[in-house]
Motif scaffolding. Structure first.
Motif, short mmCIF file in Angstrom:
data_model
loop_
_atom_site.label_atom_id
_atom_site.label_comp_id
_atom_site.label_asym_id
_atom_site.label_seq_id
_atom_site.Cartn_x
_atom_site.Cartn_y
_atom_site.Cartn_z
N LYS A 23 0.83 -1.20 0.00
CA LYS A 23 0.00 0.00 0.00
C LYS A 23 0.87 1.25 0.00
O LYS A 23 0.66 2.17 -0.81
CB LYS A 23 -0.91 -0.04 1.24
N GLU A 51 1.48 4.36 -2.91
CA GLU A 51 1.43 5.82 -2.73
C GLU A 51 2.66 6.46 -3.38
O GLU A 51 2.56 7.52 -4.00
CB GLU A 51 1.35 6.20 -1.25
N HIS A 64 1.93 6.68 -6.94
CA HIS A 64 1.01 7.79 -7.24
C HIS A 64 1.78 9.10 -7.34
O HIS A 64 1.56 9.90 -8.24
CB HIS A 64 -0.08 7.91 -6.17
N ASP A 91 -7.75 7.53 2.94
CA ASP A 91 -7.84 7.07 1.55
C ASP A 91 -9.27 7.21 1.04
O ASP A 91 -9.50 7.54 -0.12
CB ASP A 91 -7.36 5.62 1.41
N GLU A 111 -6.08 2.62 -6.02
CA GLU A 111 -6.62 3.00 -4.72
C GLU A 111 -7.67 2.01 -4.21
O GLU A 111 -7.95 1.95 -3.03
CB GLU A 111 -7.26 4.39 -4.77
N HIS A 117 -6.89 0.16 -1.18
CA HIS A 117 -6.40 0.88 0.00
C HIS A 117 -7.48 1.08 1.05
O HIS A 117 -7.27 0.81 2.23
CB HIS A 117 -5.84 2.24 -0.40
FE LIG Z 1 -4.04 5.36 -1.16
#
Ligand SMILES: [Fe+2]
Ligand SMILES: [Fe+2]
Lengths: 325, 250, 94
Positions: A84, A88, A91, A142, A171, A174
């Motif tokens: 996870k 990020e 991202h 999230d 996502e 998440h």
């Molecule tokens: Fe996230």
């Protein structure tokens, strides 16, 4: 996402009323704007600011959750959390790349962050004190981020919209993993239940603040809505989040820390929705302006990683130069 | 039959867990954003192998412990990982060198386990062989760049070799249980992998312009649970929740 | 002053039979590092079986004018489209 090479064209546009009107017409027709298209300076500037802030938030956001990777309680939780937090980072990477198509380099953006000149989501300046915070962040933070991000998949700027589509896909696990952590704790021992409730108490209000100041006070909303960089107002998104999260809390018998929480039949055009008690905007502004409890630690950690990694980046650059020769 | 197999699988599982744990410490702190994605990938692969191995061990355990109980519920002296795994990430060069040492060894180990008489081992071997080729590539490419990069990076790599190389010989040691597993055809002979491991590392060092060191004293002890001091701290952190709230579901 | 590492564009073939598709960018100092990072960044969810990396500055791109000219040109050539031709229905599918 697209190349800097594509940006050789001049960024200067003549901002005549005709040009601005023609640009607005493209936006109104739901046309996507791509990197080499002419665009108003303010549109470019707004996007650079928003995308880079978004990217910084993903990167700084790795820290509070990363704080528990080495203490995750089971093999499964350890792997999930590691994956996870890694997401990020991805991202952040996609978003920096989207901003780079607008003519700013990742290095410049990194320096802005490290110098404390750039903003990032202030929720990451709160500490993660217990394992339940990992659950609360996944579920609420999230969750709130997803509310914000889904409409951004239709943002008028192509590279940003494409990055958001990729991000939203990733996502999806998440929030679920966070809620699952909370659910497991809520169904566990008394100590675990208390831990979960305590985390909810601490993360609830900052999560509501994530959507930004109320519409009556938000300065950027109007123009961003017109340019379809933003599609819903802060309050609209906050409302969506509230209506989704409250039944989820009830389902696992946790109490939302808001005495004034009420069902209001009139909200959402008469479909009904939850109305919340007053948000402590003073706290919000304090944290935004750098007064969050972990603000200095977050920047210090980023700086330490960046400065500490310089010799590695230098070595890679030097090697590449040698091999070419 | 199960006792020596159990212990040998546990040795392997501990190697993967402890090294995976060390890799996971990097997440969010790597020298580049790209590496912030790569290091967790390596870590996740190792944790995945550890998880499979603990679940095999759990099936064989006379005390019927679960995979998580095995991973999180033992005392320091009961962890059987090689000392190399627990060595701290002093800097990025340490991490890459450690990874190269271990992955180069494990690739050969798994290749020699593909036809293990114990099916679970053969299965995890065929999965790992595929993953590990990339681990070698990733860490090897970095060792080459850091060794042959700048003066500073070269010095840092020399320091890492000086510190870590003395821990590599333990990879080739055959504990009592692993000797029994070798006789049963479950696991390969680690000691036979030494010379080709040296050849492989030498060739990468050569490309990295790094010297292959001569070591007068090698360290070992992990297989007997005699660890370095950093291990206790690693475990205290890793086991914190399981110890503070024993016997709960997470 | 530190200089930015090279920017690369990443193209991934999701399965054999399909062409490589642009998926994003990464920064890397050389092609091997670029390939490794592209793998770790863009194929974590089985998105692909083959990766191309290209230094961004080596891509030559059209300007929006080139394209709109070409577009205007092709709009004139309606005879390139099958619907331009009248064929009786009883001829069957063609
Ligand atoms: Fe996230
Ligand atoms: Fe994210």
């Amino acid at each position: 996402m697209y190349t800097q090479g594509l940006l050789d064209h001049s960024e200067e546009t003549e901002e005549t009323p005709e040009f601005l009107a023609a640009f607005q017409k493209r936006i109104d027709q739901e046309e996507k704007i791509e990197p080499h298209d002419p665009m108003p300076r303010a549109y470019r500037k707004t996007l650079i600011r928003q995308i880079s802030q978004h990217a910084h938030s993903e990167i700084v956001g790795m820290l509070p959750e990363g704080n528990w990777i080495t203490r995750a309680p089971t093999l499964k939780r350890k792997a999930v959390l590691l994956a996870k937090v890694q997401d990020e980072g991805g991202h952040g990477l996609y978003l920096y790349a989207a901003a780079e198509t607008l003519g700013i380099s990742r290095l410049e953006m990194t320096e802005q962050l490290l110098k404390g000149e750039a903003k990032y989501s202030s929720i990451f300046n709160y500490p993660t004190l217990t394992w339940a915070d990992i659950g609360a962040i996944g579920w609420l933070v999230d969750g709130a981020a997803i509310m914000n991000q889904i409409p951004l998949c239709r943002c008028s700027y192509g590279p940003y919209a494409r990055a958001m589509i990729k991000i939203c896909k990733e996502e999806s696990f998440h929030q679920r993993q966070g809620y699952e952590v909370m659910m497991t704790l809520a169904e566990g021992s008394k100590e675990q239940r208390d831990m979960a409730q305590d985390a909810l108490n601490r993360w609830w209000w900052p999560s509501l603040m994530m959507f930004g100041p109320p519409d009556t006070e938000s300065s950027n909303t109007d123009q961003s809505m017109k340019w379809k960089i933003k599609r819903f107002t802060n309050d609209q998104l906050r409302q969506k989040f509230l209506d989704a999260a409250i039944p989820q809390a009830k389902r696992i018998n946790l109490t939302i820390p808001d005495k004034n929480l009420k069902w209001n039949k009139k909200l959402n055009n008469g479909r009904g929705g939850y109305s919340h008690g007053p948000i402590d905007w003073e706290e919000f502004w304090r944290v935004v302006k750098g007064g969050g409890p972990m603000a200095r630690d977050r920047l210090r950690a980023r700086k330490k990683a960046w400065d500490g990694g310089k010799w590695v980046r230098d070595a890679a650059t030097a090697y590449a130069r040698k091999v070419k020769r | 039959m199960s006792d020596h197999l159990f212990s040998s699988i546990l040795e392997l599982a501990d190697d993967h867990l402890i090294l995976g744990h060390r890799l996971s410490e990097w997440c969010g702190h790597a020298p580049t954003l790209e590496e912030d994605l790569s290091l967790p990938n390596l870590g996740l692969d190792l944790l995945g192998v550890a998880t499979s191995l603990y679940s095999f061990a759990s099936k064989l355990d006379s005390k019927c412990r679960s995979d998580d109980q095995l991973a999180f519920g033992r005392l320091e002296r009961e962890y059987k990982s090689c000392l190399l795994m627990e060595k701290p990430n002093e800097h990025f060069g340490y991490t890459m060198l450690k990874q190269l040492y271990f992955s180069t060894f494990m690739e050969m180990f798994w290749e020699n386990s593909l036809h293990s008489k114990y099916e679970d081992i053969a299965a995890v071997a065929s999965k790992s062989v595929k993953e590990i080729a990339y681990h070698i590539r990733h860490s090897g490419e970095w060792v080459i760049r850091l060794g042959d990069g700048t003066k500073e990076s070269r010095n840092k790599m020399l320091e890492a070799i000086y510190e870590l190389h003395p821990y590599t010989d333990e990879l080739f040691h055959m504990s009592k249980c692993s000797k029994q597993c070798l006789r049963d055809g479950y696991l390969p002979d680690r000691s036979k992998l030494r010379s080709s491991w040296i050849t492989r590392i030498e060739s990468i060092f050569e490309e990295a312009t790094l010297p292959f060191p001569t070591i007068s004293y090698f360290h070992a002890g992990g297989r007997d649970g005699i660890h370095t001091e950093s291990m206790g701290h690693l475990i205290s952190e890793m086991q914190y929740l399981q110890r503070a709230y024993p016997g709960q579901k997470w | 002053m530190e200089k930015e590492t090279l920017l690369w564009e990443v193209f991934v073939r999701s399965k054999n039979g399909l062409s490589h598709k642009h998926v994003g960018s990464i920064h890397a100092s050389d092609k091997m590092m670029a390939l490794n990072s592209a793998r770790d960044t863009y194929t974590r969810r089985n998105e692909g079986i083959s990766i191309w990396v290209v230094p961004s500055h080596l891509i030559t791109a059209s300007t929006s004018n080139d394209i709109s000219d070409a577009l205007a040109n092709s709009e004139n050539k309606i005879y390139r489209h099958p619907s331009f031709y009248d064929i009786p229905d009883d001829v069957g599918h063609m």
